[in-house]
Design a protein around this motif. Structure first.
Motif, PDB file in Angstrom:
ATOM      1  N   ILE A 166       0.851  -1.191   0.000  1.00 47.90           N
ATOM      2  CA  ILE A 166       0.000   0.000   0.000  1.00 47.90           C
ATOM      3  C   ILE A 166       0.886   1.240   0.000  1.00 47.90           C
ATOM      4  O   ILE A 166       1.566   1.542   0.986  1.00 47.90           O
ATOM      5  CB  ILE A 166      -0.938  -0.014   1.223  1.00 47.90           C
ATOM      6  N   GLU A 205      -2.993   5.777   3.223  1.00 52.68           N
ATOM      7  CA  GLU A 205      -2.516   4.401   3.287  1.00 52.68           C
ATOM      8  C   GLU A 205      -3.200   3.635   4.422  1.00 52.68           C
ATOM      9  O   GLU A 205      -3.614   2.485   4.241  1.00 52.68           O
ATOM     10  CB  GLU A 205      -1.001   4.378   3.459  1.00 52.68           C
ATOM     11  N   CYS A 206      -3.319   4.267   5.586  1.00 53.34           N
ATOM     12  CA  CYS A 206      -3.973   3.607   6.717  1.00 53.34           C
ATOM     13  C   CYS A 206      -5.433   3.306   6.410  1.00 53.34           C
ATOM     14  O   CYS A 206      -5.967   2.265   6.821  1.00 53.34           O
ATOM     15  CB  CYS A 206      -3.858   4.468   7.972  1.00 53.34           C
ATOM     16  N   PHE A 264      -5.516   0.288   4.103  1.00 52.72           N
ATOM     17  CA  PHE A 264      -5.123  -0.871   4.901  1.00 52.72           C
ATOM     18  C   PHE A 264      -6.293  -1.347   5.769  1.00 52.72           C
ATOM     19  O   PHE A 264      -6.613  -2.536   5.831  1.00 52.72           O
ATOM     20  CB  PHE A 264      -3.913  -0.496   5.754  1.00 52.72           C
ATOM     21  N   THR A 265      -6.955  -0.403   6.427  1.00 44.21           N
ATOM     22  CA  THR A 265      -8.077  -0.740   7.305  1.00 44.21           C
ATOM     23  C   THR A 265      -9.223  -1.375   6.525  1.00 44.21           C
ATOM     24  O   THR A 265      -9.846  -2.346   6.972  1.00 44.21           O
ATOM     25  CB  THR A 265      -8.559   0.516   8.046  1.00 44.21           C
ATOM     26  N   PHE A 291       0.957  -7.628   3.773  1.00 44.92           N
ATOM     27  CA  PHE A 291       0.655  -6.212   3.639  1.00 44.92           C
ATOM     28  C   PHE A 291       1.929  -5.407   3.859  1.00 44.92           C
ATOM     29  O   PHE A 291       2.761  -5.763   4.699  1.00 44.92           O
ATOM     30  CB  PHE A 291      -0.389  -5.756   4.670  1.00 44.92           C
ATOM     31  N   GLU A 292       2.034  -4.321   3.103  1.00 47.64           N
ATOM     32  CA  GLU A 292       3.064  -3.325   3.377  1.00 47.64           C
ATOM     33  C   GLU A 292       2.411  -1.950   3.357  1.00 47.64           C
ATOM     34  O   GLU A 292       1.606  -1.659   2.468  1.00 47.64           O
ATOM     35  CB  GLU A 292       4.171  -3.356   2.324  1.00 47.64           C
ATOM     36  N   CYS A 293       2.740  -1.120   4.352  1.00 46.12           N
ATOM     37  CA  CYS A 293       2.354   0.284   4.336  1.00 46.12           C
ATOM     38  C   CYS A 293       3.636   1.096   4.240  1.00 46.12           C
ATOM     39  O   CYS A 293       4.418   1.150   5.195  1.00 46.12           O
ATOM     40  CB  CYS A 293       1.567   0.669   5.593  1.00 46.12           C
ATOM     41  N   VAL A 325      -0.220   1.841  12.960  1.00 46.98           N
ATOM     42  CA  VAL A 325      -0.871   0.667  12.388  1.00 46.98           C
ATOM     43  C   VAL A 325      -1.984   0.213  13.334  1.00 46.98           C
ATOM     44  O   VAL A 325      -1.776   0.142  14.551  1.00 46.98           O
ATOM     45  CB  VAL A 325       0.156  -0.476  12.197  1.00 46.98           C
ATOM     46  N   TYR A 368      -5.825  -5.652  12.794  1.00 47.85           N
ATOM     47  CA  TYR A 368      -5.029  -6.592  12.007  1.00 47.85           C
ATOM     48  C   TYR A 368      -5.020  -7.977  12.669  1.00 47.85           C
ATOM     49  O   TYR A 368      -5.235  -8.999  12.007  1.00 47.85           O
ATOM     50  CB  TYR A 368      -3.607  -6.052  11.857  1.00 47.85           C
ATOM     51  N   LEU A 391       3.694  -8.583   7.595  1.00 51.33           N
ATOM     52  CA  LEU A 391       3.418  -7.154   7.657  1.00 51.33           C
ATOM     53  C   LEU A 391       4.742  -6.417   7.543  1.00 51.33           C
ATOM     54  O   LEU A 391       5.668  -6.648   8.331  1.00 51.33           O
ATOM     55  CB  LEU A 391       2.711  -6.785   8.968  1.00 51.33           C
TER      56      LEU A 391
END
Length: 364
Positions: free
Chosen positions: A243, A254-255, A258-259, A282-284, A290, A295, A315
């Motif tokens: 992401i 991005e968050c 991700f959420t 997943f990658e942020c 986070v 998660y 992660l």
């Protein structure tokens, strides 16, 4: 000392970093020393400067066993006066090549009867098109369309058939509209937020009829339409979302993505929870905070669901400044004891792992 070590070697793997701003004479001298034994070079990783190119050209007929090469440039000044990379033209054993022009495109001359099974170029689409048509043995390709992105795509012609291609990376989803790869197993796509990546994926899957095993989507995917694609292709068992808000580097964006992805993979929240996914990563890229409870709730829900096959989770947080809190670490430990493989990486380790998902070659 160096000459003695070289003379004792039966095969050589060369890594040579030129420095455009430094004194070129000792660099050229060292390269010439290495070139005295170019007949046993097997691998070559080069960072080029203008002073090094003539020396390499002089030995282009003396690379008989070179099978792997990587070329990049030490800044835009290092490309001045150079029109092509032509010292591989007689390297008939070459099977794996990466050329990163980065600053200004210049063509790479390949052997007329080549054995290439992998290539990685940043080039205009016209260059990729001709390469793909002329390399029937390709097993892997990293297709980075660059230097012509302000011009529109050409009229679509018949899709290029890549009969043996197994692994593919594209930095523009529209590239998928121009190829057909029935044997493809692993795909990575860089998705811009103004491109409808799922629609390009859907047409590619239909045209290729491939049984993809692993999919990586980098960028800011449209969550809902991506989930539909995944539901339609149960052969995909390994999945990664890198992401990245590449334009604004907005960690809030991005968050949010991700959420929303976590919500879709949480069994109690999802309609069609993709039970076939056995590995989920997943990658942020820019996110620092986070939602660890969400998660881990997602992982818990998949671990306890009867028809889920999730076995491993990753992660990656390249720019994280804080480790997970104690409670989150304890919950991860409990999941590991139950049989799930969970890994968390930050910093350079996270970057290296993300590069593996994007098919970046590894060099020792």
């Amino acid at each position: 000392m160096i000459r003695t070590q070289i003379e004792r070697a039966r095969r050589l793997r060369i890594t040579f970093y030129g420095w455009q701003q430094g004194d070129s004479r000792p660099q050229v001298d060292m390269l010439q020393l290495l070139l005295e034994h170019s007949s046993v070079w097997e691998e070559l990783r080069l960072e080029l400067t203008t002073a090094l190119v003539p020396t390499l050209r002089a030995c282009r007929e003396r690379l008989p066993v070179l099978w792997r090469a990587w070329v990049q440039w030490d800044g835009p000044e290092s490309q001045v006066g150079i029109e092509a990379i032509d010292f591989f033209a007689m390297a008939h054993a070459l099977a794996d090549i990466t050329v990163l022009c980065e600053y200004r495109f210049m063509p790479t001359l390949l052997p007329m009867h080549n054995q290439l099974i992998r290539y990685d170029f940043d080039a205009p689409w016209a260059t990729h098109y001709e390469l793909l048509k002329s390399l029937p043995n390709l097993r892997e390709a990293r297709i980075t369309r660059n230097f012509d992105t302000v011009t529109p795509w050409p009229e679509r012609r018949e899709a290029i058939l890549l009969l043996h291609l197994r692994r593919l990376y594209v930095n523009d989803p529209e590239i998928l509209d121009h190829i057909r790869a029935p044997a493809l197993e692993i795909l990575a796509v860089l998705s811009d937020d103004d491109v409808e990546t799922p629609s390009h994926l859907a047409s590619f899957f239909m045209r290729s009829s491939c049984l993809l095993r692993r999919l990586c989507i980098a960028g800011l995917p449209d969550v809902e339409s991506t989930m539909i694609i995944l539901q339609q292709h149960p052969s995909i068992t390994k999945l990664a979302f890198l992401i990245r808000d590449m334009h604004r580097k907005n960690q809030d964006t991005e968050c949010d993505v991700f959420t929303r992805l976590i919500a879709h993979f949480t069994v109690s929240n999802a309609t069609g929870m993709l039970p076939h996914i056995s590995k989920l990563a997943f990658e942020c890229q820019n996110a620092d905070s986070v939602p660890w409870p969400l998660y881990l709730d997602m992982l818990d829900s998949r671990e306890t669901a009867q028809d889920c096959t999730l076995q491993a989770a990753e992660l990656l947080l390249p720019n994280a400044v804080a480790e997970p809190d104690g409670e989150s670490l304890a919950r991860m430990a409990n999941l590991c004891q139950a049989g799930m493989q969970i890994s968390f990486s930050s910093g350079e380790n996270a970057e290296d792992r993300a590069n593996q998902w994007l098919h970046m070659p590894f060099w020792e």
